[in-house]
Design an enzyme around this catalytic site. Structure first.
Site, PDB file in Angstrom:
ATOM      1  N   ARG A  95      11.346  -7.705  36.588  1.00 28.95           N
ATOM      2  CA  ARG A  95      10.427  -6.632  37.260  1.00 28.95           C
ATOM      3  C   ARG A  95      10.058  -5.190  37.608  1.00 28.95           C
ATOM      4  NH1 ARG A  95      16.564  -6.677  37.385  1.00 28.95           N
ATOM      5  NH2 ARG A  95      17.372  -8.061  39.070  1.00 28.95           N
ATOM      6  N   LYS A 110      -3.648  -4.229  44.176  1.00 27.92           N
ATOM      7  CA  LYS A 110      -3.256  -5.370  45.488  1.00 27.92           C
ATOM      8  C   LYS A 110      -3.388  -6.493  44.758  1.00 27.92           C
ATOM      9  CE  LYS A 110      -4.543  -3.636  50.124  1.00 27.92           C
ATOM     10  NZ  LYS A 110      -5.978  -4.469  51.233  1.00 27.92           N
ATOM     11  N   GLU A 161     -19.617  -7.531  48.110  1.00 35.51           N
ATOM     12  CA  GLU A 161     -18.618  -6.503  48.026  1.00 35.51           C
ATOM     13  C   GLU A 161     -19.510  -5.026  47.506  1.00 35.51           C
ATOM     14  OE1 GLU A 161     -15.564  -7.179  49.657  1.00 35.51           O
ATOM     15  OE2 GLU A 161     -15.031  -9.041  48.586  1.00 35.51           O
ATOM     16  N   LYS A 186     -14.530   2.927  45.882  1.00 37.67           N
ATOM     17  CA  LYS A 186     -13.101   2.384  46.199  1.00 37.67           C
ATOM     18  C   LYS A 186     -11.698   2.954  45.047  1.00 37.67           C
ATOM     19  CE  LYS A 186      -9.665  -1.648  46.116  1.00 37.67           C
ATOM     20  NZ  LYS A 186     -10.036  -2.825  46.002  1.00 37.67           N
ATOM     21  N   GLU A 244      -2.283   0.987  52.282  1.00 35.29           N
ATOM     22  CA  GLU A 244      -3.386   0.952  53.136  1.00 35.29           C
ATOM     23  C   GLU A 244      -2.279   1.350  55.043  1.00 35.29           C
ATOM     24  OE1 GLU A 244      -5.259  -2.676  53.034  1.00 35.29           O
ATOM     25  OE2 GLU A 244      -4.906  -3.197  55.070  1.00 35.29           O
ATOM     26  N   ARG A 252      -7.727   3.204  53.873  1.00 29.87           N
ATOM     27  CA  ARG A 252      -7.432   1.827  52.982  1.00 29.87           C
ATOM     28  C   ARG A 252      -8.202   0.230  54.061  1.00 29.87           C
ATOM     29  NH1 ARG A 252      -5.149  -0.237  47.901  1.00 29.87           N
ATOM     30  NH2 ARG A 252      -6.502  -1.792  47.307  1.00 29.87           N
ATOM     31  N   ASN A 282     -12.191  -3.662  55.075  1.00 28.79           N
ATOM     32  CA  ASN A 282     -11.823  -5.005  54.738  1.00 28.79           C
ATOM     33  C   ASN A 282     -13.258  -5.522  55.729  1.00 28.79           C
ATOM     34  OD1 ASN A 282      -9.439  -5.587  53.227  1.00 28.79           O
ATOM     35  ND2 ASN A 282      -7.731  -5.068  54.721  1.00 28.79           N
ATOM     36  N   HIS A 308     -13.809  -8.654  56.929  1.00 25.84           N
ATOM     37  CA  HIS A 308     -13.083  -9.551  55.998  1.00 25.84           C
ATOM     38  C   HIS A 308     -11.944 -10.251  57.334  1.00 25.84           C
ATOM     39  CE1 HIS A 308     -14.503  -7.789  52.512  1.00 25.84           C
ATOM     40  NE2 HIS A 308     -13.060  -8.566  51.513  1.00 25.84           N
ATOM     41  N   HIS A 350     -11.345 -14.038  55.846  1.00 27.11           N
ATOM     42  CA  HIS A 350     -10.451 -14.947  55.708  1.00 27.11           C
ATOM     43  C   HIS A 350      -9.711 -16.176  56.152  1.00 27.11           C
ATOM     44  CE1 HIS A 350      -8.812 -10.929  53.492  1.00 27.11           C
ATOM     45  NE2 HIS A 350     -10.073 -11.545  53.070  1.00 27.11           N
ATOM     46  N   HIS A 384     -15.435 -16.925  48.194  1.00 30.19           N
ATOM     47  CA  HIS A 384     -14.568 -15.386  49.012  1.00 30.19           C
ATOM     48  C   HIS A 384     -16.283 -14.452  49.291  1.00 30.19           C
ATOM     49  CE1 HIS A 384     -12.392 -12.590  49.972  1.00 30.19           C
ATOM     50  NE2 HIS A 384     -12.699 -11.845  49.766  1.00 30.19           N
TER      51      HIS A 384
HETATM   52  N1  LIG Z   1      -6.228  -7.671  44.750  1.00 27.39           N
HETATM   53  C1  LIG Z   1      -8.048  -7.540  45.386  1.00 27.39           C
HETATM   54  O1  LIG Z   1      -8.493  -6.485  45.976  1.00 27.39           O
HETATM   55  C2  LIG Z   1      -8.585  -8.141  46.323  1.00 27.39           C
HETATM   56  C3  LIG Z   1     -10.224  -7.567  46.892  1.00 27.39           C
HETATM   57  C4  LIG Z   1     -11.524  -8.409  47.206  1.00 27.39           C
HETATM   58  C5  LIG Z   1     -11.286 -10.309  46.399  1.00 27.39           C
HETATM   59  N2  LIG Z   1     -10.077 -10.975  46.188  1.00 27.39           N
HETATM   60  C6  LIG Z   1      -9.784 -11.716  45.335  1.00 27.39           C
HETATM   61  O2  LIG Z   1     -10.763 -12.106  44.519  1.00 27.39           O
HETATM   62  C7  LIG Z   1     -10.290 -13.494  44.448  1.00 27.39           C
HETATM   63  C8  LIG Z   1     -11.970 -13.776  44.510  1.00 27.39           C
HETATM   64  O3  LIG Z   1     -12.394 -13.652  43.233  1.00 27.39           O
HETATM   65  P1  LIG Z   1     -14.161 -13.814  42.168  1.00 27.39           P
HETATM   66  O4  LIG Z   1     -14.671 -13.596  43.104  1.00 27.39           O
HETATM   67  O5  LIG Z   1     -13.968 -13.554  41.049  1.00 27.39           O
HETATM   68  O6  LIG Z   1     -13.705 -15.382  41.579  1.00 27.39           O
HETATM   69  P2  LIG Z   1     -12.670 -16.244  40.371  1.00 27.39           P
HETATM   70  O7  LIG Z   1     -11.669 -15.601  39.855  1.00 27.39           O
HETATM   71  O8  LIG Z   1     -12.099 -17.776  41.373  1.00 27.39           O
HETATM   72  O9  LIG Z   1     -14.370 -16.802  39.474  1.00 27.39           O
HETATM   73  C9  LIG Z   1     -14.971 -17.011  40.461  1.00 27.39           C
HETATM   74  C10 LIG Z   1     -15.667 -18.137  39.024  1.00 27.39           C
HETATM   75  O10 LIG Z   1     -16.501 -17.539  37.854  1.00 27.39           O
HETATM   76  C11 LIG Z   1     -15.510 -17.394  37.086  1.00 27.39           C
HETATM   77  N3  LIG Z   1     -15.830 -16.689  35.414  1.00 27.39           N
HETATM   78  C12 LIG Z   1     -15.057 -15.670  35.925  1.00 27.39           C
HETATM   79  N4  LIG Z   1     -15.669 -14.861  35.189  1.00 27.39           N
HETATM   80  C13 LIG Z   1     -17.228 -15.501  34.165  1.00 27.39           C
HETATM   81  C14 LIG Z   1     -17.881 -14.891  33.281  1.00 27.39           C
HETATM   82  N5  LIG Z   1     -17.703 -14.235  33.130  1.00 27.39           N
HETATM   83  N6  LIG Z   1     -18.127 -15.435  32.750  1.00 27.39           N
HETATM   84  C15 LIG Z   1     -18.614 -17.137  33.734  1.00 27.39           C
HETATM   85  N7  LIG Z   1     -17.590 -17.522  33.751  1.00 27.39           N
HETATM   86  C16 LIG Z   1     -17.190 -16.390  35.003  1.00 27.39           C
HETATM   87  C17 LIG Z   1     -14.200 -18.349  37.314  1.00 27.39           C
HETATM   88  O11 LIG Z   1     -13.576 -18.754  36.132  1.00 27.39           O
HETATM   89  C18 LIG Z   1     -14.316 -19.063  38.821  1.00 27.39           C
HETATM   90  O12 LIG Z   1     -15.026 -20.523  38.428  1.00 27.39           O
HETATM   91  C19 LIG Z   1      -9.966 -14.162  46.111  1.00 27.39           C
HETATM   92  O13 LIG Z   1      -8.654 -14.955  46.027  1.00 27.39           O
HETATM   93  C20 LIG Z   1     -10.192 -12.715  47.001  1.00 27.39           C
HETATM   94  O14 LIG Z   1      -8.910 -13.003  47.614  1.00 27.39           O
HETATM   95  C21 LIG Z   1      -8.976  -9.740  45.938  1.00 27.39           C
END
Ligand SMILES: NC(=O)c1ccc[n+]([C@@H]2O[C@H](COP(=O)([O-])OP(=O)(O)OC[C@H]3O[C@@H](n4cnc5c(N)ncnc54)[C@H](O)[C@@H]3O)[C@@H](O)[C@H]2O)c1
Length: 368
Positions: A125, A147, A189, A231, A241, A246, A250, A253, A257, A271
């Site tokens: 939990r 999030k 972003e 942020k 939100e 907040r 988006n 987005h 999405h 993304h």
């Molecule tokens: N929670 C939130 O507020 C929020 C906000 C924006 C995006 N997101 C989410 O984030 C996700 C996308 O994140 P992302 O773009 O970081 O993608 P990801 O986590 O898939 O990373 C991208 C790729 O880079 C590789 N990688 C990561 N760090 C590395 C490094 N330092 N060196 C070499 N390779 C590395 C990973 O293995 C992966 O293959 C989506 O699912 C999106 O929905 C969430």
């Protein structure tokens, strides 16, 4: 330069620090020790991040403060953010007989941050969480704000929880091993923050922004610091939100999405690339509704294009029928009372939430 800068996300008793600097993984023990009631951490990461040496650096840093780390490695990529991997991760954490004050450390991009964050919210939990983002996207966006979530066949991030971390470590050195395409995707972003909140940051990006994607550390530091400050301020004012503030994060987005759902998370559309295309679409929609000018949109396109980002899915060889995009948008969390809701643009630094945008206008923009 080796000093650490620290921002705070102000959320009363749940406030937390965000440390930004170089060689922070090596110094993780010292920076985080106060969070550990007993010296045990679960480092959740993916194969690519582990192979780049970051998990080893982090674990060595924790060991220096006497903290034992158990590493759990998952496959890289968006497909890992699903029910099956959430279950697998929770079972693997439970194999270690965790206690409530053991700390989950999410080391990776947004995929690991979102998945491990949700697991930390659910395990017993709720156990403490530390976010250690290793992509530009996660550093400027997903690691801060609480999030977490997974994707389902109905869409992205539709199952999740708010789980604020106890601390965030942003080690800029991790960006050195990040593939250039991922660095560019994260830059989308960064541009978003200039668009929604800070015209002078937007102007700086117009002049110097390419340094961020070219790997210039000082440009990266400045971009990360300003993005996170924006942020943190927005999250502090509207954590879950509810006031609409907040939701400005988006920008682009709702389109993004929908593109991602239609592309199927198979790596053809990252993304951040979807966000770049989505922001241009949102700027076009704002133009159609008389809120932004064609000149504003062209400035946005130029900033994104200079960093090598796509402006439209077709730049990546993707074509989505407008009616299907619209259908995918109706599943988005931003729908209210069945009416589409968009973050629209009023030019650099200014955005607003608009309900009930006519579907014909959206279809016209999608077809352009
Ligand atoms: N929670 C939130 O507020 C929020 C906000 C924006 C995006 N997101 C989410 O984030 C996700 C996308 O994140 P992302 O773009 O970081 O993608 P990801 O986590 O898939 O990373 C991208 C790729 O880079 C590789 N990688 C990561 N760090 C590395 C490094 N330092 N060196 C070499 N390779 C590395 C990973 O293995 C992966 O293959 C989506 O699912 C999106 O929905 C969430």
């Amino acid at each position: 330069m080796n000093d650490v800068e620290t921002l705070r996300v102000e959320l009363g008793s749940r406030s937390y620090p965000v440390h930004i600097g170089s060689r922070l993984l090596e110094r993780a023990g010292g920076l985080l020790r106060a969070l550990f009631v007993r010296p045990r951490a679960f480092v959740v990461t993916d194969e690519q991040v582990a192979a780049a040496g970051h998990a080893g650096r982090l674990e060595a840093g924790l060991r220096e403060a006497g903290i034992t780390a158990h590493r759990i490695v998952l496959p890289p990529g968006e497909a890992t953010k699903d029910f099956a991997h959430l279950q697998q991760l929770l079972e693997r954490l439970l194999d270690h007989a965790p206690e409530r004050n053991d700390v989950v450390v999410a080391l990776g991009g947004g995929v690991i941050g979102d998945l491990a964050g949700l697991a930390a919210a659910l395990l017993l939990r709720g156990v403490p969480l530390v976010q250690v983002p290793t992509t530009l996207l996660a550093q400027v966006d997903s690691a801060v704000g609480g999030k977490t979530g997974i994707d389902t066949r109905h869409g992205k991030n539709l199952v999740g929880a708010f789980k604020q971390p106890a601390a965030v470590l942003v080690d800029l050195d991790t960006l050195r091993t990040l593939p250039p395409r991922e660095l560019r995707a994260g830059y989308a972003e960064v541009v978003k923050y200039g668009c929604i909140r800070d015209a002078s940051f937007f102007s700086w990006l117009e002049a110097e922004g390419v340094g961020v994607t070219a790997g210039e550390v000082e440009a990266q530091r400045r971009a990360v610091r300003r993005s996170l400050a924006i942020k943190a301020e927005i999250v502090a004012r509207d954590e879950t939100e509810t006031s609409g503030e907040r939701a400005l994060l988006n920008f682009g987005h709702t389109f993004a999405h929908a593109f991602e759902v239609l592309a199927g998370y198979d790596g053809r559309l990252l993304h951040g690339e979807a966000v770049a295309c989505g922001m241009v679409m949102a700027a076009r929609l704002s133009e159609e509704l008389g809120m932004a000018t064609a000149d504003d949109r062209r400035r946005l396109e130029a900033v994104l294009e200079r960093a090598g980002l796509p402006l439209h899915p077709r730049d990546l060889g993707l074509a989505f029928p407008p009616a299907e995009v619209l259908a995918a948008m109706r599943h988005d969390k931003k729908v209210r009372g069945g009416r589409l809701r968009f973050v629209l643009w009023r030019g650099p630094g200014r955005a607003g939430l608009v309900d009930g945008v006519p579907e014909e206008t959206v279809l016209r923009v999608l077809a352009a």
